[in-house]
Design a protein around this motif. Structure first.
Motif, PDB file in Angstrom:
ATOM      1  N   ALA A   1      -5.166  13.203 -39.321  1.00 19.63           N
ATOM      2  CA  ALA A   1      -4.555  11.936 -38.905  1.00 19.63           C
ATOM      3  C   ALA A   1      -3.332  12.198 -38.043  1.00 19.63           C
ATOM      4  O   ALA A   1      -3.148  11.556 -37.001  1.00 19.63           O
ATOM      5  CB  ALA A   1      -4.189  11.098 -40.124  1.00 19.63           C
TER       6      ALA A   1
ATOM      7  N   CYS B   1      -4.432  11.105 -34.491  1.00 21.87           N
ATOM      8  CA  CYS B   1      -4.223   9.652 -34.544  1.00 21.87           C
ATOM      9  C   CYS B   1      -2.805   9.279 -34.954  1.00 21.87           C
ATOM     10  O   CYS B   1      -2.586   8.225 -35.567  1.00 21.87           O
ATOM     11  CB  CYS B   1      -5.219   9.036 -35.539  1.00 21.87           C
TER      12      CYS B   1
ATOM     13  N   MET C   1      -6.125   3.313 -37.683  1.00 24.02           N
ATOM     14  CA  MET C   1      -6.270   4.710 -38.108  1.00 24.02           C
ATOM     15  C   MET C   1      -7.730   5.008 -38.436  1.00 24.02           C
ATOM     16  O   MET C   1      -8.276   6.032 -38.016  1.00 24.02           O
ATOM     17  CB  MET C   1      -5.384   5.001 -39.326  1.00 24.02           C
TER      18      MET C   1
END
Length: 74
Positions: free
Chosen positions: A36, A40, A50
């Motif tokens: 993540a 992102c 997300m």
């Protein structure tokens, strides 16, 4: 008899759908934490975005995060 079978199938489908749409567990979040941040980061704190970003980057994710994404319908 047909109605009870239909009701059971409908209930099972609803439960499966709800499970696929539920949020990640803390363990699942930890499995995707690195990915993540790497792919992102701009969506941290924005769960829908997300999730979409992780799905879009599924081929680049670690095995553990990819399994989490796939288990949530991605």
């Amino acid at each position: 008899m047909k109605i009870s079978v239909l009701a059971a199938l409908l209930l099972a489908a609803t439960a499966a759908s709800a499970a696929a749409q539920s949020g990640p567990t803390p363990q699942e979040q930890m499995a995707c934490r690195g990915d993540a941040g790497k792919f992102c980061a701009e969506y941290i704190g924005k769960p829908p975005q997300m999730n979409a970003c992780l799905r879009q980057n599924k081929a680049k994710l670690s095995d553990s995060c990819r399994k989490v994404v796939e288990s949530h319908g991605g």
